[in-house]
Scaffold this motif. Structure first.
Motif, PDB file in Angstrom:
ATOM      1  N   ARG A 110      -7.556   2.294   0.663  1.00 13.71           N
ATOM      2  CA  ARG A 110      -6.852   2.725   1.860  1.00 13.71           C
ATOM      3  C   ARG A 110      -5.777   1.718   2.254  1.00 13.71           C
ATOM      4  O   ARG A 110      -4.961   1.975   3.098  1.00 13.71           O
ATOM      5  CB  ARG A 110      -7.830   2.957   3.006  1.00 13.71           C
ATOM      6  CG  ARG A 110      -8.375   4.378   2.928  1.00 13.71           C
ATOM      7  CD  ARG A 110      -9.092   4.764   4.172  1.00 13.71           C
ATOM      8  NE  ARG A 110     -10.458   5.168   3.801  1.00 13.71           N
ATOM      9  CZ  ARG A 110     -11.520   4.694   4.377  1.00 13.71           C
ATOM     10  NH1 ARG A 110     -11.411   3.819   5.361  1.00 13.71           N
ATOM     11  NH2 ARG A 110     -12.707   5.089   4.005  1.00 13.71           N
ATOM     12  N   GLY A 111      -5.832   0.556   1.629  1.00 11.63           N
ATOM     13  CA  GLY A 111      -4.786  -0.428   1.878  1.00 11.63           C
ATOM     14  C   GLY A 111      -4.747  -0.938   3.293  1.00 11.63           C
ATOM     15  O   GLY A 111      -3.728  -1.445   3.756  1.00 11.63           O
ATOM     16  N   CYS A 129      -3.539   3.295  -3.916  1.00 10.43           N
ATOM     17  CA  CYS A 129      -3.607   3.975  -2.619  1.00 10.43           C
ATOM     18  C   CYS A 129      -3.205   5.430  -2.774  1.00 10.43           C
ATOM     19  O   CYS A 129      -3.835   6.325  -2.207  1.00 10.43           O
ATOM     20  CB  CYS A 129      -2.674   3.310  -1.615  1.00 10.43           C
ATOM     21  SG  CYS A 129      -3.261   1.710  -1.124  1.00 10.43           S
ATOM     22  N   SER A 135       0.792  -1.232   0.000  1.00  5.09           N
ATOM     23  CA  SER A 135       0.000   0.000   0.000  1.00  5.09           C
ATOM     24  C   SER A 135       0.831   1.293   0.000  1.00  5.09           C
ATOM     25  O   SER A 135       0.469   2.233  -0.708  1.00  5.09           O
ATOM     26  CB  SER A 135      -1.009  -0.007   1.143  1.00  5.09           C
ATOM     27  OG  SER A 135      -0.354  -0.196   2.368  1.00  5.09           O
TER      28      SER A 135
END
Lengths: 342, 326
Positions: free
Chosen positions: B300-301, B294, B288
């Motif tokens: 939002r990972g 992202c 991410s």
């Protein structure tokens, strides 16, 4: 334009370690090379292991002294300079090495290592000024926040970061030429391009000339797309000229084979590749190069005279090629070599 | 679909280090089909070599296989006895290690090394072994008579590597694992060895597992590719899936980061950031912090996705792959 650096008929021989009973023999690592670098240009020197490309880099930086021939910087022989001129030369020509860990003192912090040249060359009056200068420099090479790097030891940083530090160190003394010897070959693939971009950036911003030494034609093309390329084989330059021109129309059979061998990140294309235009995959012993053209035992086009007389670099459409058979070598095209349109 | 000759199920490998536990392979699962060439791609430190070494059960301390099963034709090799393992290694599965050129004994002639290797596994008369070795060496396009009578230092790097490949075929294994078989060799030698490997595969139908950091090389020979990042397998698919229809931003980034001789240089993009420190992995999806999805706010990972089949035979850990630009 003025030549910044010039190699004139440069050769270097190394004495190989001889055993007690064995005869001494000399290895000619580089033989009669002529090459020039103009101010602010990027020159890629490309070849396989053992071709002498690193040795050339080390002669340019004054680490090796040629056995014969001259290395001229600003028109003056670097082995015949006054003390002041030599000092200026050492400052103006910097090197970036392949192994970033080996190139930094493991017992010193980055700041200790990098402030030394600044103080030595009087580019900073004192430690505080050196620190300020390095902080600015680290911003420039993308090492932020700089305090995270300056007080660390080399082992605490990643390979990509260390390579940026080496580049920062080379730039810090405001050189006019940087010799970068395989600077990205030990760096993760996903980071290579950003380092190459950084070097191209420094080239533009500060008009620093780069000699980019590599075995990797793809990265050479990436960094020197507006520059020149010199292709070496067994201690000799076989083809030199404008990079885009040479890579789109390679003339020397060795370069044609080399280009056909480079892997392409496109499997549909790569799978159609033809067999290499080569008689043998194995490179001869560099200590004992073949007579005549050094490429003749592997060359599919070689004739008798190729085994007898060594070809010299001749001009052809604005570039230089060393090949006896040049008129009879078929045009090498991406389309036919790998079965696609460029 | 062909028979599953090898199945890795939820394999984890841990290294107990002074300052904590490093998970070099984290619950990796993959099936290997008989007769295919499986490529495993990943950057240095991604865990691909460790994963390969689990297949032979040769993870050495401080590392250990902490969970999972490895089934060879249905039999769990982690439960094999020492004697069974000795038969399994080299006769069923052989491995060509990274920098294998340097794995030869410098004071033995190639012939002696070959005899020694065979004697450790099978009882075959010397003459038969040498005859077979001769055939195999010619198969990898070497002058067998000369090579058998040479010491390793008399051969070039490419010749040594070809000799090792011939040796790995001595006992007719079903699977060969090749760990970076051409790294450190010149491009021409590399292309030549890849050509030989392809021929071996076509003629013997042997299953190959091919590990490399170089997507271009793997793309040229493999049938299927598994991509590793930070000790996870993040994507598995056919070569076409991976190169032209990737479902993971890392895979796509890696392919776009490889400088090429034919594409437009201005289209190459580096992946931002750097691979994570394995002792301090980012929370959630490990990619991410560097991921385009992202960074562009599509994801939002926060969650680490499981390897999921999104199309026939195409697996990814990315949960937001539909958001990737085509």
């Amino acid at each position: 334009m003025n030549e910044l650096l010039e190699l004139k008929n440069v050769s270097i021989e190394f004495e190989s370690n001889s055993g007690f009973f064995r005869k001494k023999r000399n290895v000619k690592a580089v033989s009669n090379v002529n090459l020039e670098v103009k101010a602010g240009e990027i020159l890629a020197v490309v070849g396989e292991s053992g071709c002498g490309k690193t040795t050339i880099g080390k002669m340019i930086t004054g680490i090796y002294k040629p056995t014969s021939g001259q290395v001229l910087f600003d028109g003056k022989d670097i082995w015949n300079l006054s003390k002041r001129e030599y000092y200026e030369y050492r400052k103006s020509v910097q090197m970036v090495h392949q192994d970033s860990y080996a190139a930094l003192n493991p017992a010193r912090t980055i700041f200790q290592s990098l402030s030394a040249p600044l103080l030595h060359h009087k580019l900073a009056k004192n430690v505080e000024e050196a620190r300020r200068k390095l902080e600015e420099l680290f911003m420039l090479v993308g090492l932020t926040p700089s305090e995270q790097f300056l007080d660390k030891y080399p082992h605490q940083l990643s390979g990509g970061q260390r390579q940026r530090i080496l580049l920062a160190r080379a730039i810090s003394v405001r050189p006019r030429l940087i010799v970068a010897d395989e600077p990205v070959s030990m760096v993760d693939v996903s980071l290579r391009i950003s380092l190459l971009d950084l070097m191209a950036d420094m080239n533009k911003k500060f008009n620093i000339a780069f000699i980019y030494i590599t075995h990797d034609l793809a990265t050479a093309r990436y960094i020197a797309s507006n520059g020149r390329i010199a292709v070496m084989y067994l201690g000799k330059i076989v083809e030199v000229g404008n990079l885009e021109q040479i890579l789109s129309r390679p003339r020397h059979p060795y370069l044609q084979a080399l280009l056909s061998a480079v892997p392409i990140p496109n499997p549909r294309v790569a799978r159609n590749a033809k067999p290499l235009p080569l008689k043998s995959p194995d490179m001869p012993d560099p200590a004992n190069p073949p007579a005549g053209c050094r490429f003749n035992p592997r060359c599919p086009y070689a004739e008798e005279r190729c085994t007898q007389k060594e070809p010299v670099l001749n001009e052809l459409d604005g570039e230089m090629v060393a090949c006896h058979m040049i008129e009879r070598i078929p045009d090498w095209k991406w389309e036919t070599a790998i079965g696609i349109q460029k | 679909m062909a028979e599953k000759i090898l199945q890795l199920k939820d394999i984890s490998v841990e290294f107990n280090l002074r300052n904590g536990v490093l998970k070099a392979v984290d619950t990796a699962s993959i099936d290997v089909y008989k007769g295919e060439i499986l490529g495993i791609v990943g950057e240095s430190g991604s865990g691909k070599s460790t994963l390969a070494s689990t297949i032979l059960n040769i993870v050495s301390p401080p590392g250990r296989i902490s969970s999972g099963k490895i089934l060879y034709k249905g039999k769990d090799i982690l439960k094999m006895s020492a004697e069974e393992l000795r038969h399994y290694r080299w006769q069923n599965v052989s491995m060509v290690f990274q920098a294998a050129q340097n794995s030869m004994n410098p004071v033995l002639k190639i012939k002696e090394q070959i005899l020694e290797t065979v004697a450790a596994h099978q009882d075959i008369p010397e003459k038969e072994v040498i005859d077979k070795a001769r055939r195999l060496l010619e198969y990898v396009r070497l002058d067998a008579g000369q090579v058998l009578d040479s010491y390793p230092h008399q051969l070039s790097g490419g010749m040594k590597q070809r000799t090792i490949i011939a040796m790995s075929l001595l006992l007719d294994p079903d699977i060969i694992i090749l760990d970076e078989p051409t790294t450190a060799l010149d491009v021409i030698t590399q292309a030549y060895i890849m050509d030989i490997l392809k021929n071996i595969h076509e003629e013997l139908g042997i299953t190959m597992i091919f590990l490399s950091h170089d997507v271009s090389i793997v793309g040229k020979v493999a049938d299927r590719i598994a991509v590793m990042y930070a000790s996870n397998i993040v994507e598995i698919g056919t070569v076409d899936d991976i190169f032209y229809n990737s479902r993971h931003p890392y895979t796509r980034g890696l392919i776009n980061a490889a400088p090429s001789l034919i594409d437009d240089v201005t289209k190459r993009r580096a992946i931002p950031g750097a691979p994570p420190n394995m002792m301090a992995l980012p929370a959630g999806c490990r990619f991410s912090p560097r991921c385009s999805l992202c960074l562009e706010g599509h994801c939002r990972g926060s969650e680490q996705g499981k390897l999921t089949e999104v199309e026939q035979g195409h697996f990814t850990t990315c949960t937001k792959f539909e958001r990737m630009e085509a």
